[in-house]
Design a protein around this motif. Structure first.
Motif, PDB file in Angstrom:
ATOM      1  N   ALA A 162     -52.970  45.512 -30.534  1.00 35.56           N
ATOM      2  CA  ALA A 162     -53.433  46.379 -29.450  1.00 35.56           C
ATOM      3  C   ALA A 162     -54.178  47.583 -30.031  1.00 35.56           C
ATOM      4  CB  ALA A 162     -52.254  46.829 -28.589  1.00 35.56           C
ATOM      5  N   PHE A 163     -53.624  48.183 -31.085  1.00 32.21           N
ATOM      6  CA  PHE A 163     -54.317  49.304 -31.747  1.00 32.21           C
ATOM      7  C   PHE A 163     -55.688  48.848 -32.240  1.00 32.21           C
ATOM      8  CE2 PHE A 163     -50.236  51.509 -31.966  1.00 32.21           C
ATOM      9  CZ  PHE A 163     -50.587  52.847 -32.010  1.00 32.21           C
ATOM     10  N   ASP A 164     -55.719  47.689 -32.897  1.00 35.06           N
ATOM     11  CA  ASP A 164     -56.979  47.205 -33.482  1.00 35.06           C
ATOM     12  C   ASP A 164     -58.004  46.860 -32.398  1.00 35.06           C
ATOM     13  OD1 ASP A 164     -55.787  47.515 -35.946  1.00 35.06           O
ATOM     14  OD2 ASP A 164     -55.215  45.415 -36.153  1.00 35.06           O
ATOM     15  N   LYS A 165     -57.527  46.247 -31.293  1.00 33.06           N
ATOM     16  CA  LYS A 165     -58.458  45.852 -30.227  1.00 33.06           C
ATOM     17  C   LYS A 165     -59.009  47.069 -29.483  1.00 33.06           C
ATOM     18  CE  LYS A 165     -56.913  41.119 -29.368  1.00 33.06           C
ATOM     19  NZ  LYS A 165     -56.064  40.245 -28.535  1.00 33.06           N
ATOM     20  N   VAL A 166     -58.136  48.049 -29.227  1.00 30.50           N
ATOM     21  CA  VAL A 166     -58.583  49.256 -28.517  1.00 30.50           C
ATOM     22  C   VAL A 166     -59.607  49.998 -29.378  1.00 30.50           C
ATOM     23  CG1 VAL A 166     -57.824  51.558 -27.737  1.00 30.50           C
ATOM     24  CG2 VAL A 166     -56.578  49.506 -27.015  1.00 30.50           C
ATOM     25  N   ALA A 167     -59.347  50.095 -30.688  1.00 28.42           N
ATOM     26  CA  ALA A 167     -60.287  50.784 -31.587  1.00 28.42           C
ATOM     27  C   ALA A 167     -61.623  50.048 -31.619  1.00 28.42           C
ATOM     28  CB  ALA A 167     -59.695  50.871 -32.989  1.00 28.42           C
ATOM     29  N   ARG A 168     -61.552  48.712 -31.631  1.00 27.33           N
ATOM     30  CA  ARG A 168     -62.791  47.936 -31.672  1.00 27.33           C
ATOM     31  C   ARG A 168     -63.587  48.153 -30.383  1.00 27.33           C
ATOM     32  NH1 ARG A 168     -62.839  41.831 -33.607  1.00 27.33           N
ATOM     33  NH2 ARG A 168     -61.216  41.681 -32.063  1.00 27.33           N
ATOM     34  N   PHE A 169     -62.863  48.142 -29.239  1.00 28.49           N
ATOM     35  CA  PHE A 169     -63.531  48.354 -27.960  1.00 28.49           C
ATOM     36  C   PHE A 169     -64.204  49.732 -27.912  1.00 28.49           C
ATOM     37  CE2 PHE A 169     -63.119  50.226 -23.683  1.00 28.49           C
ATOM     38  CZ  PHE A 169     -64.076  49.451 -23.042  1.00 28.49           C
ATOM     39  N   LEU A 170     -63.511  50.750 -28.449  1.00 31.71           N
ATOM     40  CA  LEU A 170     -64.067  52.105 -28.412  1.00 31.71           C
ATOM     41  C   LEU A 170     -65.111  52.330 -29.519  1.00 31.71           C
ATOM     42  CD1 LEU A 170     -60.756  54.109 -27.761  1.00 31.71           C
ATOM     43  CD2 LEU A 170     -62.595  53.691 -26.112  1.00 31.71           C
ATOM     44  N   GLY A 171     -65.231  51.345 -30.410  1.00 31.42           N
ATOM     45  CA  GLY A 171     -66.225  51.431 -31.485  1.00 31.42           C
ATOM     46  C   GLY A 171     -65.902  52.488 -32.523  1.00 31.42           C
ATOM     47  N   ILE A 172     -64.589  52.692 -32.795  1.00 33.29           N
ATOM     48  CA  ILE A 172     -64.221  53.759 -33.747  1.00 33.29           C
ATOM     49  C   ILE A 172     -63.790  53.217 -35.102  1.00 33.29           C
ATOM     50  CG2 ILE A 172     -63.723  55.541 -32.033  1.00 33.29           C
ATOM     51  CD1 ILE A 172     -60.764  54.798 -32.179  1.00 33.29           C
ATOM     52  N   GLY A 173     -63.863  51.898 -35.306  1.00 30.86           N
ATOM     53  CA  GLY A 173     -63.626  51.347 -36.645  1.00 30.86           C
ATOM     54  C   GLY A 173     -62.450  50.411 -36.755  1.00 30.86           C
ATOM     55  N   TYR A 174     -62.247  49.919 -37.977  1.00 25.23           N
ATOM     56  CA  TYR A 174     -61.215  48.923 -38.281  1.00 25.23           C
ATOM     57  C   TYR A 174     -60.550  49.280 -39.609  1.00 25.23           C
ATOM     58  CZ  TYR A 174     -59.102  44.634 -39.891  1.00 25.23           C
ATOM     59  OH  TYR A 174     -58.215  43.732 -40.366  1.00 25.23           O
ATOM     60  N   PRO A 175     -59.246  49.106 -39.777  1.00 29.83           N
ATOM     61  CA  PRO A 175     -58.259  48.725 -38.764  1.00 29.83           C
ATOM     62  C   PRO A 175     -57.931  49.899 -37.824  1.00 29.83           C
ATOM     63  CG  PRO A 175     -57.182  49.074 -40.884  1.00 29.83           C
ATOM     64  CD  PRO A 175     -58.643  49.297 -41.103  1.00 29.83           C
ATOM     65  N   GLY A 176     -57.659  49.558 -36.578  1.00 30.98           N
ATOM     66  CA  GLY A 176     -57.515  50.577 -35.547  1.00 30.98           C
ATOM     67  C   GLY A 176     -56.323  51.500 -35.706  1.00 30.98           C
ATOM     68  N   GLY A 177     -55.202  50.965 -36.214  1.00 34.21           N
ATOM     69  CA  GLY A 177     -53.966  51.757 -36.271  1.00 34.21           C
ATOM     70  C   GLY A 177     -54.119  53.104 -36.948  1.00 34.21           C
ATOM     71  N   PRO A 178     -54.492  53.115 -38.233  1.00 31.36           N
ATOM     72  CA  PRO A 178     -54.603  54.403 -38.923  1.00 31.36           C
ATOM     73  C   PRO A 178     -55.689  55.300 -38.329  1.00 31.36           C
ATOM     74  CG  PRO A 178     -54.882  52.558 -40.468  1.00 31.36           C
ATOM     75  CD  PRO A 178     -54.673  51.965 -39.119  1.00 31.36           C
ATOM     76  N   ILE A 179     -56.776  54.697 -37.812  1.00 33.45           N
ATOM     77  CA  ILE A 179     -57.879  55.498 -37.248  1.00 33.45           C
ATOM     78  C   ILE A 179     -57.415  56.184 -35.965  1.00 33.45           C
ATOM     79  CG2 ILE A 179     -60.190  55.351 -36.206  1.00 33.45           C
ATOM     80  CD1 ILE A 179     -60.689  52.969 -38.207  1.00 33.45           C
ATOM     81  N   SER A 236     -51.045  43.506 -23.483  1.00 34.23           N
ATOM     82  CA  SER A 236     -52.425  43.162 -23.117  1.00 34.23           C
ATOM     83  C   SER A 236     -52.869  43.924 -21.858  1.00 34.23           C
ATOM     84  CB  SER A 236     -52.594  41.656 -22.964  1.00 34.23           C
ATOM     85  OG  SER A 236     -51.983  41.225 -21.793  1.00 34.23           O
ATOM     86  N   GLY A 237     -51.910  44.236 -20.952  1.00 29.87           N
ATOM     87  CA  GLY A 237     -52.254  44.987 -19.741  1.00 29.87           C
ATOM     88  C   GLY A 237     -52.690  46.411 -20.091  1.00 29.87           C
ATOM     89  N   LEU A 238     -52.052  46.978 -21.086  1.00 29.32           N
ATOM     90  CA  LEU A 238     -52.397  48.342 -21.517  1.00 29.32           C
ATOM     91  C   LEU A 238     -53.819  48.371 -22.072  1.00 29.32           C
ATOM     92  CD1 LEU A 238     -51.697  51.278 -22.228  1.00 29.32           C
ATOM     93  CD2 LEU A 238     -50.490  50.443 -24.254  1.00 29.32           C
ATOM     94  N   LYS A 239     -54.133  47.346 -22.850  1.00 33.18           N
ATOM     95  CA  LYS A 239     -55.485  47.242 -23.419  1.00 33.18           C
ATOM     96  C   LYS A 239     -56.510  47.135 -22.283  1.00 33.18           C
ATOM     97  CE  LYS A 239     -56.575  43.234 -24.607  1.00 33.18           C
ATOM     98  NZ  LYS A 239     -56.124  41.938 -25.107  1.00 33.18           N
ATOM     99  N   THR A 240     -56.196  46.310 -21.267  1.00 32.90           N
ATOM    100  CA  THR A 240     -57.107  46.154 -20.128  1.00 32.90           C
ATOM    101  C   THR A 240     -57.228  47.466 -19.354  1.00 32.90           C
ATOM    102  OG1 THR A 240     -56.328  43.888 -19.985  1.00 32.90           O
ATOM    103  CG2 THR A 240     -57.572  44.699 -18.101  1.00 32.90           C
ATOM    104  N   ALA A 241     -56.116  48.207 -19.243  1.00 35.22           N
ATOM    105  CA  ALA A 241     -56.140  49.487 -18.523  1.00 35.22           C
ATOM    106  C   ALA A 241     -57.119  50.455 -19.207  1.00 35.22           C
ATOM    107  CB  ALA A 241     -54.736  50.094 -18.480  1.00 35.22           C
ATOM    108  N   ILE A 242     -57.157  50.403 -20.527  1.00 36.04           N
ATOM    109  CA  ILE A 242     -58.075  51.288 -21.258  1.00 36.04           C
ATOM    110  C   ILE A 242     -59.526  50.858 -21.041  1.00 36.04           C
ATOM    111  CG2 ILE A 242     -58.809  51.908 -23.622  1.00 36.04           C
ATOM    112  CD1 ILE A 242     -55.537  51.867 -23.935  1.00 36.04           C
TER     113      ILE A 242
END
Ligand code: KG4
Ligand code: ZN
Length: 355
Positions: free
Chosen positions: A184-201, A230-236
């Motif tokens: 979820a961290f990685d997917k949200v970061a990818r969606f927001l375009g802020i980099g990979y891996p999402g967790g530390p970013i 997955s619902g949280l990711k969709t909410a974002i």
């Protein structure tokens, strides 16, 4: 007993030498993150090729750091699942070949079990409260987790609550029904375009945001021990799309810290609530954290604060032992061998292995 351990289940090539299940003589981790960054996620074929390229050097470095000639090791341990099959095969076969050539016992370790055993390494007491520590600080473990305990395993591939009754005795209480927390961290970061891996970013960026800015859903928070992210990711995604439609332009970058801080708070609230409830329902005095997402500064601080409030003891491994590493595999391997277990050299990688 000195165990040479190897871990290659995902995108880290790691080798370690562990003495008597708890003392780290060496722990070498070669991360492939730079190679996968440009694709925004792990490319399995690239991962296995990179493991092949560096495995020999990583194992040699681990033995050199431990100042141990290879003949002096007593046993060999390696992760055999879950993970990417092409990645698992590299470390597993390398470890089997060493065990065969040296005629030493071989033990195959479940990666999730390995993560749990990060809590049995470096049992040192720490003097600085967790919330005052910066990300990347070498926070030693809170010192010697005791059975029975509840372990929250949160990584890129897994989110699971496990009742650990004794060495090798587990009861799975619940797991994610869709995305893992790290995913979820990685997917949200990818969606927001802020980099990979999402967790530390996200962890870093959330420090500049308000975790109460947006009230994202906390799915199933009071319901059982299973998780759903997955619902949280969709909410974002929906939230951001609504904002951009309203403004008919890309989302203002200055809004991102509030969005990721609110997202992180929602994930942490769910994880903390269920972990504490699991400990209370099962009457354990101890809880433990494991897996890459347990490097998250908000999760570490909030879970520790809640545990203290509820009168529970908590074990939190240092950040270097939360993400994938071979030291945890060496510790798990030691306790399995001590219980009389030994794996056949015929054992194969199992990408979907479970606890
Ligand atoms: O345990 P791990 O190294 O590999 C797996 O077994 O999956 O976990 C990797 C996951 C990634 O999804 C990464 O984004 C996440 O752990 N992660 C974090 C943090 N550091 C790593 N998630 C949240 N906050 C962090 N500080
Ligand atoms: Zn892992």
């Amino acid at each position: 007993m000195k165990i040479l351990a190897i871990e290659t289940s995902c995108d880290e090539t790691s080798a370690a030498v562990i003495e008597n299940g708890s003392k780290i003589l060496s722990n070498v981790v070669a991360s492939q993150v730079e190679f996968h960054k440009k694709y925004g996620g792990i490319v399995p074929e690239v991962a296995s090729r990179k493991h092949i390229e560096v495995i020999a050097a990583v194992v040699k470095q681990a033995l050199d750091d431990a100042k141990l000639p290879i003949k002096k090791i007593d046993a060999v341990a390696a992760t055999y699942g879950p993970g990417l099959v092409g990645s698992l095969i590299v470390g597993l076969n390398y470890a089997k070949a060493i065990a065969f050539a040296l005629k030493k016992p071989f033990i195959a370790v479940n990666h999730i079990e390995g993560h749990i055993y990060a809590n049995f390494l470096t049992p040192l007491l720490r003097s600085t409260p967790l919330h005052k520590m910066e990300r990347g600080d070498p926070t030693p473990s809170r010192g010697g987790v005791r059975f029975p305990f509840i372990c929250l395993v949160v990584s890129g591939g897994h989110t699971q609550l496990i009742l650990v009754k004794d060495h090798g005795k587990y009861e799975s209480l619940g797991r994610t029904r869709d995305d893992a927390a790290g995913e979820a961290f990685d997917k949200v970061a990818r969606f927001l375009g802020i980099g990979y891996p999402g967790g530390p970013i996200i962890d870093e960026m959330a420090r500049k945001g308000d975790p109460k800015a947006i009230d994202f859903p906390r799915a199933m928070i009071d319901e059982g021990y299973d998780f759903s992210f997955s619902g949280l990711k969709t909410a974002i995604v929906n939230y951001v799309n609504r904002q951009t439609i309203r403004q008919t332009q890309p989302i203002d970058a200055s809004r991102i810290p509030d969005i990721v801080a609110s997202f992180q708070q929602a994930v942490v609230d769910i994880l903390v609530e269920k972990t504490i409830r699991a400990a209370k329902d099962n009457k354990t005095h101890w809880i433990a954290l494991a897996g890459g997402v347990s490097a998250n500064s908000m999760l570490r601080a909030d879970l520790e604060a809640r545990a203290v409030k509820e009168g529970l003891k908590i074990s939190i491994p240092p950040i270097s032992l939360c993400t994938d590493n071979a030291a945890m595999v060496g510790s798990a391997g030691y306790y399995l061998i001590k219980k009389g277990k030994k794996s056949s050299l015929d054992i194969e990688a199992v990408s979907t292995l479970r606890i």
